[in-house]
Scaffold this active site. Structure first.
Site, PDB file in Angstrom:
ATOM      1  N   CYS A  73       0.839  -1.205   0.000  1.00  0.00           N
ATOM      2  CA  CYS A  73       0.000   0.000   0.000  1.00  0.00           C
ATOM      3  C   CYS A  73       0.875   1.257   0.000  1.00  0.00           C
ATOM      4  CB  CYS A  73      -0.894  -0.027   1.242  1.00  0.00           C
ATOM      5  SG  CYS A  73      -1.719   1.521   1.612  1.00  0.00           S
ATOM      6  N   CYS A 110       0.250   3.664   2.907  1.00  0.00           N
ATOM      7  CA  CYS A 110       0.820   3.225   4.186  1.00  0.00           C
ATOM      8  C   CYS A 110       2.294   3.592   4.271  1.00  0.00           C
ATOM      9  CB  CYS A 110       0.659   1.712   4.359  1.00  0.00           C
ATOM     10  SG  CYS A 110      -1.046   1.155   4.522  1.00  0.00           S
TER      11      CYS A 110
END
Length: 143
Positions: free
Chosen positions: A53, A56
């Site tokens: 991600c 993230c």
């Protein structure tokens, strides 16, 4: 003060959550207990130490810096429960346990939640988790 980081997966989440985030603990000590934070993240690739991600990967350092600074400034201990949602196909499943759990209702990662008195006191979703001032708002949601 200290920041205790605890890493969990779906499989062992409930045991750690129940132990660290027990309702009532905030009230018993007059609210002077630990600041309790949940951070939902994508799983890491062992070879790169990055998650699948991109949001993230951008948000994590900002969140960690702000949490460390807040712990020192407020002179409070912090527990940061880092909950890893799984690989991308697992996370994309609409029946993922944290998507359907009424306590969390996750729609994206990263998601940062400040937990007080048995419920979410403040929340920061994936679209804002990389913004330092928004992280500060979550950390300062209650004193």
């Amino acid at each position: 003060m200290t920041v205790e980081k605890v890493d969990v997966t779906v499989a062992d989440f409930d045991a750690h959550f129940d132990r660290l985030f027990a309702a009532g603990e905030d009230v018993e000590d007059g609210g002077k207990g630990k600041v309790k934070l949940l951070l939902f993240l994508a799983d890491r690739d062992a070879s790169s130490n990055q998650t699948w991600c991109p949001d993230c990967n951008v948000a994590e350092p900002v969140i960690y810096d702000k949490v460390e600074a807040a712990a020192k400034e407020k002179e409070k201990d912090v527990v940061l429960l880092r909950a890893y949602v799984g690989d991308k196909p697992t996370w994309r499943d609409p029946a993922h346990p944290w998507r359907v759990d009424p306590r969390f209702k996750l729609t994206g990662v990263p998601t940062l939640i400040r937990w007080e008195n048995g419920a979410a006191a403040a929340r920061l979703g994936d679209d804002e988790a990389h913004l330092a001032d928004k992280v500060d708002t979550v950390l300062n949601a209650s004193n």
